[in-house]
Design an enzyme around this catalytic site. Sequence first.
Site, PDB file in Angstrom:
ATOM      1  N   LYS A 131      12.671   7.987   0.163  1.00 14.38           N
ATOM      2  CA  LYS A 131      11.847   8.989  -0.521  1.00 14.38           C
ATOM      3  C   LYS A 131      11.311   9.948   0.547  1.00 14.38           C
ATOM      4  CE  LYS A 131       7.935   9.525  -3.701  1.00 14.38           C
ATOM      5  NZ  LYS A 131       6.519   9.302  -3.462  1.00 14.38           N
TER       6      LYS A 131
ATOM      7  N   HIS B  52      -2.370   2.596  -2.514  1.00 15.75           N
ATOM      8  CA  HIS B  52      -1.420   1.652  -3.105  1.00 15.75           C
ATOM      9  C   HIS B  52      -0.904   0.718  -2.022  1.00 15.75           C
ATOM     10  CE1 HIS B  52       1.134   4.650  -1.198  1.00 15.75           C
ATOM     11  NE2 HIS B  52       2.126   3.773  -1.232  1.00 15.75           N
TER      12      HIS B  52
ATOM     13  N   ASP C 184       2.837  -1.097  -0.959  1.00 13.40           N
ATOM     14  CA  ASP C 184       4.261  -0.936  -1.267  1.00 13.40           C
ATOM     15  C   ASP C 184       4.783  -2.206  -1.913  1.00 13.40           C
ATOM     16  OD1 ASP C 184       4.165   1.550  -0.195  1.00 13.40           O
ATOM     17  OD2 ASP C 184       5.246   1.070   1.654  1.00 13.40           O
TER      18      ASP C 184
ATOM     19  N   HIS D 153      -2.784   1.570   1.429  1.00  4.36           N
ATOM     20  CA  HIS D 153      -2.732   2.811   2.209  1.00  4.36           C
ATOM     21  C   HIS D 153      -2.629   4.006   1.277  1.00  4.36           C
ATOM     22  CE1 HIS D 153       1.420   1.385   1.628  1.00  4.36           C
ATOM     23  NE2 HIS D 153       1.821   2.644   1.720  1.00  4.36           N
TER      24      HIS D 153
END
Length: 357
Positions: free
Chosen positions: A216, A235, A237, A291
Amino acid sequence: MITPMAGRVESLASSGIQAIPKEYVWHKEELTDVAGDIFEEEKKEDGPQVPTIDLKGIDAEDEKERERCREELKKAAMEWGVMHLVNHGISDELMSRVKKVGEVFFDLPVEEKEKYANDQASGNIQGYGSKLVNTASGRLEWEDYYFHLIFPEDKRDLSIWPKTPNDYIEATSEYARQLRGLVTKILTVLSLGLGLEEGRLEKEAGGLEELLLQMKINYYPKCPQPELTLGVEPHTDISALTFILHNMVPGLQVFYQNKWVTAKCVPNSIIMHIGDTLEILSNGKYKSILHRGVVNKEKVRISWAVFCEPPKDKIILKPLPETVSDTEPALFPPRTFDQLIQHKLFKKTQENFLSKK
């Protein structure tokens, strides 16, 4: 009905607006420690710093050097869950090529990039996009992106890879191949760090055939009011591991010891995150750190994140038996990767709903 182009943050940013639309304005409590000047914030030397791990000795013949390197990697994975990797074996030249082709793509006119637009409504998330709706919170993130699967090669859809610049496919493919080798090295060390055989974590996350590498490219335009918004919301990962290159513009912040810490820009490094998948397999011994991404007025920030993900339905993710004991019971229920994604989405929606009550 919003047209895709109207929803591109780049178009919004280049229109000359002085104030950002209300959909991009986040609540004050969600903007804790968002600095007015991320460049000054990045220079600060006081307080905790994201660790830098030198991988030069990861396969050293000298046993002491090898063990020291592996111990440092394991310690950072357990205490932080994020680190800068240097001497990781991927050449500066290749990383520069990957960044250059991504920058050239995002420099194309928006109309040209729209040819690669994804179709989120139909579940087709590969391609060029923006978060056009955020049903959970009603707030949007200040970023556009390009998302596609880059490894294994037989699972790629090259028809949606950018044709401009013409070496995009070659540079990105070579980076994916070399990064896949680094993934094996890292998972080997982290397996040994749990007292497991060296190939165990890789096997449990899908192995060479099924572990997917999804890239991404995040594009964060300059923002007239960076103190009011976020590039990416807080969020963790969901991946096993995430590897990030960036254009040396600060913006990554990690939540460590109850405060937001701004990651330094370390030349020629790759940032690595431990993801939820490894946290689950290790029964919480390896940390998946919260993060977020912040934006600024002065410079466009671009990052290249590669998420290493297990297959959606073929594997049940749960704490490995060797990580569970009477004193350390299993912290996570068994779920497929797809169920884990759905659980996180549901939990986030619930939390946002309750926060509005």
